[in-house]
Design an enzyme around this catalytic site. Structure first.
Site, PDB file in Angstrom:
ATOM      1  N   ASP A  18       4.167  15.287  12.232  1.00  0.00           N
ATOM      2  CA  ASP A  18       2.837  14.881  11.762  1.00  0.00           C
ATOM      3  C   ASP A  18       2.104  16.000  11.014  1.00  0.00           C
ATOM      4  O   ASP A  18       0.949  16.332  11.335  1.00  0.00           O
ATOM      5  CB  ASP A  18       1.960  14.440  12.966  1.00  0.00           C
ATOM      6  CG  ASP A  18       2.647  13.438  13.863  1.00  0.00           C
ATOM      7  OD1 ASP A  18       3.401  12.593  13.349  1.00  0.00           O
ATOM      8  OD2 ASP A  18       2.423  13.493  15.094  1.00  0.00           O
ATOM      9  N   GLU A  22      -0.185   3.235  10.810  1.00  0.00           N
ATOM     10  CA  GLU A  22      -0.744   4.469  11.363  1.00  0.00           C
ATOM     11  C   GLU A  22      -0.667   5.577  10.311  1.00  0.00           C
ATOM     12  O   GLU A  22      -0.228   5.359   9.183  1.00  0.00           O
ATOM     13  CB  GLU A  22       0.011   4.898  12.629  1.00  0.00           C
ATOM     14  CG  GLU A  22       1.472   5.236  12.393  1.00  0.00           C
ATOM     15  CD  GLU A  22       2.238   5.562  13.675  1.00  0.00           C
ATOM     16  OE1 GLU A  22       1.691   5.504  14.769  1.00  0.00           O
ATOM     17  OE2 GLU A  22       3.437   5.884  13.549  1.00  0.00           O
TER      18      GLU A  22
HETATM   19  O1  FUB Z   1       3.303  12.051  16.938  1.00  0.00           O
HETATM   20  C1  FUB Z   1       2.858  10.928  17.673  1.00  0.00           C
HETATM   21  C2  FUB Z   1       2.644   9.767  16.770  1.00  0.00           C
HETATM   22  O2  FUB Z   1       3.852   9.483  16.069  1.00  0.00           O
HETATM   23  C3  FUB Z   1       1.650   9.993  15.662  1.00  0.00           C
HETATM   24  O3  FUB Z   1       0.331   9.920  16.091  1.00  0.00           O
HETATM   25  C4  FUB Z   1       2.054   8.944  14.724  1.00  0.00           C
HETATM   26  O4  FUB Z   1       1.489   9.027  13.453  1.00  0.00           O
HETATM   27  C5  FUB Z   1       3.556   9.081  14.744  1.00  0.00           C
HETATM   28  O5  FUB Z   1       3.994  10.074  13.875  1.00  0.00           O
END
Ligand code: FUB
Length: 324
Positions: free
Chosen positions: A16, A226
């Site tokens: 991320d 997301e």
């Molecule tokens: O790293 C945890 C979660 O996985 C993140 O918040 C999302 O965007 C995905 O990458």
């Protein structure tokens, strides 16, 4: 030497990556993945992160440095577990780290911490941002100095559980219940000058198709899941994000930071691993995408590594698709 499309660090798992240029150096704010043997599930319980380390590079050819512990869950009273994808902004002479985590009731909230240095250590506020929920905060400082935060994620990120305005743990993943409904979008709010609270009531962003109609829940190749990121190119706002279940990074554009945005196309095809998450930055006149995959662990979803590669625009402002 850092090389394009190679893990930037190998001594720990990172994911991320939110990359920024501060004082002509590149700073990367990643999640810090913890190895374990537990099974994956749709709740994202395998992402068990407990702290943040800031990475930095003097330039894109130099070695990427781990600057050590910047913030730990032990420092934040409201955090129960799972410090997920963070971001940072430089405002009023201080560096502000935005981060999501589950609170002591297991509900994801957004927190903020600040430092006089880009690498921390960061001092957290004792409570989450009032009215915040879900995950993946992306902070964006506009040309006029206004600071916006984009956030939210489905499934483990709990965004669909806030559909009624209140947290409903029984609200299912949207396409199963509302296949022909309008897809959920990321949330959007302006930050107060104190950088500790929202100055505006968060609203959900609309993402439209080429005919001006909202993307639908069932349009899993294009709808928001997301990992929002905001950047500006030639005066236009580019909102990019992960489609989650279909594993693309895509983008949509608008003349206004709050949208509505119009879907523009695919930035990156799926990487090795379930999640895909990125940031985009301009450095010395060229554009780059920072992203992660699971190369370093041979494909274990919760053991990821951050990388970067060049991102290219076409003359009409569209973005060329990258094969990772
Ligand atoms: O790293 C945890 C979660 O996985 C993140 O918040 C999302 O965007 C995905 O990458």
């Amino acid at each position: 030497m850092s090389e394009q499309r190679k893990p930037l660090v190998r001594h720990m798992f990172t994911a991320d990556p939110s990359a920024h240029v501060f004082d002509d150096k590149i700073y990367i704010y990643p999640s810090h993945d913890i190895p374990h043997e537990d099974e994956d599930n749709d709740n994202g319980d395998e992402y068990q992160m407990r702290d943040y380390h800031v990475l930095s590079m003097d330039d894109l050819d130099s070695q990427c440095k781990d600057n050590g512990l910047a913030l730990s869950e032990d420092d934040v009273p409201w955090v129960g577990s799972q410090m997920w994808a963070p971001d940072a902004a430089y405002v009023n002479g201080r560096y502000h780290l935005f981060f999501p985590a589950r609170d002591n009731d297991g509900i994801f909230r957004l927190g903020v911490a600040s430092s006089d240095k880009p690498i921390g250590p960061f001092t957290p506020e004792p409570d989450p941002i009032e009215g915040s929920y879900s995950i993946d905060p992306c902070s964006f400082v506009d040309d006029d100095g206004k600071v916006y935060v984009y956030y939210g994620g489905l499934w483990g990120g709990q965004l669909e559980k806030w559909r009624s305005g209140k947290f409903d743990p029984d609200e299912p993943f949207s396409p199963e219940k509302y296949p022909d409904g309008e897809a959920l979008g990321p949330m959007f709010a302006q930050m107060d000058k104190d950088m500790k609270s929202f100055a505006t009531k968060p609203v959900m962003i609309s993402i439209l198709d080429e005919n001006g109609k909202p993307l639908l829940e069932k349009d899993e190749d294009r709808r928001y899941f997301e990992a929002p990121w905001m950047h500006k190119y030639n005066g236009k706002y580019y909102l990019s994000y992960s489609t989650g279940t279909t594993h693309y990074i895509v983008y949509a554009t608008s003349d206004k930071p709050e949208g509505p945005f119009t879907y523009g196309g695919r930035i990156m095809e799926p990487v090795l691993g379930w999640t895909t998450h990125h940031s985009i930055l301009e450095y010395h006149g060229k554009w780059y995408i920072f992203y992660h995959d699971c190369e370093l662990s041979g494909g274990i979803n919760h053991r990821r590594c951050v990388k970067y590669t060049e991102l290219k625009y076409n003359e009409d402002g569209s973005i060329q698709t990258i094969q990772p």
